[in-house]
Design an enzyme around this catalytic site. Structure first.
Site, PDB file in Angstrom:
ATOM      1  N   ASP A 259       0.873  -1.187  -0.073  1.00 29.37           N
ATOM      2  CA  ASP A 259       0.077  -0.148   0.107  1.00 29.37           C
ATOM      3  C   ASP A 259       0.765   1.468  -0.024  1.00 29.37           C
ATOM      4  O   ASP A 259       1.660   1.236   0.842  1.00 29.37           O
ATOM      5  CB  ASP A 259      -1.146  -0.164   1.316  1.00 29.37           C
TER       6      ASP A 259
ATOM      7  N   LYS B 248       1.313  12.661 -18.848  1.00 30.31           N
ATOM      8  CA  LYS B 248       0.245  13.246 -18.954  1.00 30.31           C
ATOM      9  C   LYS B 248      -0.979  12.353 -18.635  1.00 30.31           C
ATOM     10  O   LYS B 248      -0.914  11.233 -18.667  1.00 30.31           O
ATOM     11  CB  LYS B 248       0.042  13.755 -20.644  1.00 30.31           C
TER      12      LYS B 248
ATOM     13  N   HIS C 157       4.268  11.825 -25.170  1.00 27.10           N
ATOM     14  CA  HIS C 157       4.663  10.940 -25.971  1.00 27.10           C
ATOM     15  C   HIS C 157       4.965  11.350 -27.364  1.00 27.10           C
ATOM     16  O   HIS C 157       5.406  10.910 -28.346  1.00 27.10           O
ATOM     17  CB  HIS C 157       3.764   9.609 -26.052  1.00 27.10           C
TER      18      HIS C 157
ATOM     19  N   LYS D  46       8.095  10.964 -30.684  1.00 27.82           N
ATOM     20  CA  LYS D  46       7.583  10.281 -32.127  1.00 27.82           C
ATOM     21  C   LYS D  46       8.780  10.779 -33.408  1.00 27.82           C
ATOM     22  O   LYS D  46       9.033  11.919 -33.280  1.00 27.82           O
ATOM     23  CB  LYS D  46       6.208  10.923 -32.591  1.00 27.82           C
TER      24      LYS D  46
ATOM     25  N   GLU E 236      -8.841  11.091 -35.987  1.00 28.96           N
ATOM     26  CA  GLU E 236      -8.746   9.903 -35.587  1.00 28.96           C
ATOM     27  C   GLU E 236     -10.197   9.062 -35.895  1.00 28.96           C
ATOM     28  O   GLU E 236     -10.942   9.695 -35.650  1.00 28.96           O
ATOM     29  CB  GLU E 236      -8.654   9.512 -33.920  1.00 28.96           C
TER      30      GLU E 236
ATOM     31  N   ASP F 188      -7.195  16.600 -23.870  1.00 25.98           N
ATOM     32  CA  ASP F 188      -6.570  15.343 -24.359  1.00 25.98           C
ATOM     33  C   ASP F 188      -5.508  15.348 -24.998  1.00 25.98           C
ATOM     34  O   ASP F 188      -4.251  14.929 -24.776  1.00 25.98           O
ATOM     35  CB  ASP F 188      -7.834  14.218 -24.722  1.00 25.98           C
TER      36      ASP F 188
ATOM     37  N   HIS G  26       0.029  17.751 -27.022  1.00 26.24           N
ATOM     38  CA  HIS G  26       0.607  17.010 -28.258  1.00 26.24           C
ATOM     39  C   HIS G  26       0.635  18.170 -29.273  1.00 26.24           C
ATOM     40  O   HIS G  26       1.428  18.449 -29.837  1.00 26.24           O
ATOM     41  CB  HIS G  26      -0.229  15.836 -28.834  1.00 26.24           C
TER      42      HIS G  26
HETATM   43  C1  BG6 Z   1      -3.125  10.157 -26.465  1.00 29.79           C
HETATM   44  C2  BG6 Z   1      -4.685  10.461 -26.021  1.00 29.79           C
HETATM   45  O1  BG6 Z   1      -2.456  10.954 -25.323  1.00 29.79           O
HETATM   46  O2  BG6 Z   1      -2.819  10.362 -27.523  1.00 29.79           O
HETATM   47  C3  BG6 Z   1      -5.427   9.838 -26.957  1.00 29.79           C
HETATM   48  O3  BG6 Z   1      -5.231  10.367 -24.799  1.00 29.79           O
HETATM   49  C4  BG6 Z   1      -5.095   9.855 -28.652  1.00 29.79           C
HETATM   50  O4  BG6 Z   1      -6.973  10.125 -26.869  1.00 29.79           O
HETATM   51  C5  BG6 Z   1      -3.365   9.504 -28.550  1.00 29.79           C
HETATM   52  O5  BG6 Z   1      -5.914   8.849 -29.335  1.00 29.79           O
HETATM   53  C6  BG6 Z   1      -3.168   9.467 -30.108  1.00 29.79           C
HETATM   54  O6  BG6 Z   1      -1.735   9.339 -30.011  1.00 29.79           O
HETATM   55  P1  BG6 Z   1      -1.013   7.962 -30.937  1.00 29.79           P
HETATM   56  O7  BG6 Z   1       0.353   7.981 -30.631  1.00 29.79           O
HETATM   57  O8  BG6 Z   1      -1.920   6.817 -30.979  1.00 29.79           O
HETATM   58  O9  BG6 Z   1      -1.172   8.839 -32.202  1.00 29.79           O
END
Ligand code: BG6
Length: 464
Positions: free
Chosen positions: A89, A144, A174, A178, A212, A231, A236
């Site tokens: 814990d 994040k 992230h 890339k 997307e 988000d 990003h």
């Molecule tokens: C994430 C979001 O940070 O990035 C998602 O929470 C999104 O909603 C995703 O789909 C997109 O990242 P990638 O690398 O899949 O293009």
């Protein structure tokens, strides 16, 4: 990349039995092992009463389901041997005492603590690390969402700074890991032909689209807390814009680059409700975990100004959405038309442009140009000069970022001032905004988004 610091000598993974570890982190560590780069013990910590065997099985299952699959048993064995597990814990000092002993037994003096846990637990974990005497000299990796607004991001930074100096904090976005995003940076500053035109004198507008073709994929509960602006736009996409718009850094070291990115983010004008169009795909309210009267946006379009010598007056249009016609992330920098219509032709407003395709499958760079038809008349067509890059899934974003965080290379991580400046841009419209407008899945979102663009301009629609 040259490292700025000593490597960490252990990776402690808080939230080892959780979703992020399952879907991303084990796969990244396995990939590191395949390259021969996993040279530190990995100590999983979580509340579950698991055996190390269970954690290893979970890692294998995660790599098989969400990563490229386990095809190299030797690499997986390296990961398995590196792994150990502490079930306990987070509220109990004994958990951290066991961790301190495990680190001590491994001879680790500079661990990296990966907080793959909800931010609400950060304070408790960080204080316990301090009490156990293992925070000093360590670094911390966080994920994040980094806050939900400016005030909560500042509060999170305050909590982290209680134990860690800024230079020891690695905030993962992230997107920055890339390959195509790195290409963008490279393209801008490894070429000289771009600089004379990369400014308000030649650029008409910049568009960034992140589309997307899927919905919230069972993450309705999570999405209700964030919406598209939090988000992907605040992090990003504003990070992407900062790379597009920044001045040349003095060098490729982390602080020079992050100084320039932070300057652009600070020069962005805070959004007003009129700069923001929100959409929600039909059917979202029926998703699991979504309120039947939810007003959360699954589509966001914003018009942004950067008040700087280089960019004053150039609109940056950003658009992101779920359930769009395609999955594609694209940047399009449209140039102004020639000053005189010498050939008296009807041309589209942005016949000249630079287009970066940032993914998901194709990574490319293209230039829009006019070329003459063969024949007598001075008449032509719009063509694309297409520079195709290889599809670079050579190294995943997480593999690169975890490797860099262990190595102490901070270049691809967001610094405190960048994150807070990005929140300052979106903060005014997080609550004060127009209602979300319904749109049909498989479309480009509500038509109202067109009105953000000045007359004569239209959204560019990437193809699949
Ligand atoms: C994430 C979001 O940070 O990035 C998602 O929470 C999104 O909603 C995703 O789909 C997109 O990242 P990638 O690398 O899949 O293009």
């Amino acid at each position: 990349m040259a490292t700025t610091k000593e490597s960490a000598d252990a990776l402690v993974l808080f939230g080892a039995t959780g979703d992020l570890a399952h879907k991303k982190i084990f796969d990244a560590l396995y990939d590191n092992a395949k390259r021969g780069d996993l040279n530190v013990p990995v100590i999983g910590v979580a509340g579950d009463d698991w055996t190390i065997g269970q954690l290893r099985d979970r890692a294998r299952e995660g790599i098989n389901t969400f990563g490229g699959g386990v095809h190299d048993e030797k690499a997986f064995a390296t990961l398995s041997h590196a792994l150990s597990y502490i079930g306990g814990d987070y509220r109990h000092p004994a958990t951290f005492e066991r961790l301190a002993k495990t680190l001590h037994d491994a001879g680790a003096k500079r661990p990296a603590f990966y907080l793959a846990i909800p931010p609400s637990l950060f304070e408790m974990v960080i204080e316990s690390l301090q009490t156990a005497g293992i925070a000093e000299g360590a670094r911390v990796i966080v994920e994040k969402p980094f806050g939900t607004d400016l005030a909560s991001a500042q509060e999170l930074n305050r909590v982290l700074h209680k134990a860690f100096p800024e230079s020891s904090i690695y905030r993962i976005d992230h997107y920055l890991g890339k390959e195509p995003i790195q290409n963008l940076l490279y393209f801008r500053f490894a070429n000289s032909f771009l600089e004379p035109i990369w400014n308000r004198n030649y650029v008409d507008c910049v568009q960034v689209t992140m589309a997307e073709d899927f919905g919230v994929q069972g993450r309705g509960r999570f999405y209700e807390e964030v919406g598209t602006l939090r988000d992907v736009v605040q992090n990003h996409l504003l990070q992407t814009v900062s790379l597009l718009a920044m001045e040349a850094p003095n060098g490729a070291d982390a602080e020079s680059l992050r100084d320039e990115k932070a300057k652009v983010l600070r020069a962005m004008e805070p959004l007003r409700p009129d700069d923001f169009v929100r959409g929600q795909f039909e059917g979202y309210r029926q998703e699991d975990g979504v309120a039947p009267d939810s007003d959360v946006e699954t589509f966001a379009a914003v018009g942004l100004c950067i008040d700087s010598w280089r960019w004053a007056g150039v609109p940056f249009y950003i658009r992101a959405g779920k359930n769009m016609p395609v999955s594609a992330t694209e940047v399009r920098v449209a140039l102004k038309p020639p000053p005189q219509n010498v050939f008296d032709e009807r041309m589209s407003a942005d016949a000249n442009y630079v287009r970066f395709r940032l993914g998901p499958d194709v990574v490319s760079l293209a230039f829009g140009i006019r070329v003459k038809h063969p024949g007598e008349a001075f008449a032509g067509d719009s063509e694309e000069l297409y520079v195709m890059e290889q599809t670079t899934e050579d190294m995943t974003a997480y593999e690169r970022l975890i490797g860099d965080a262990i190595a102490g290379e901070a270049l691809l991580f967001a610094r405190e001032d960048e994150v807070e400046a990005a929140w300052e841009v979106v903060d005014p419209v997080l609550r004060d905004h127009p209602a979300a407008i319904p749109y049909k899945p498989g479309t480009w979102g509500p038509a109202e988004a067109d009105a953000l663009l000045a007359e004569g301009r239209s959204w560019h629609e990437p193809t699949s």
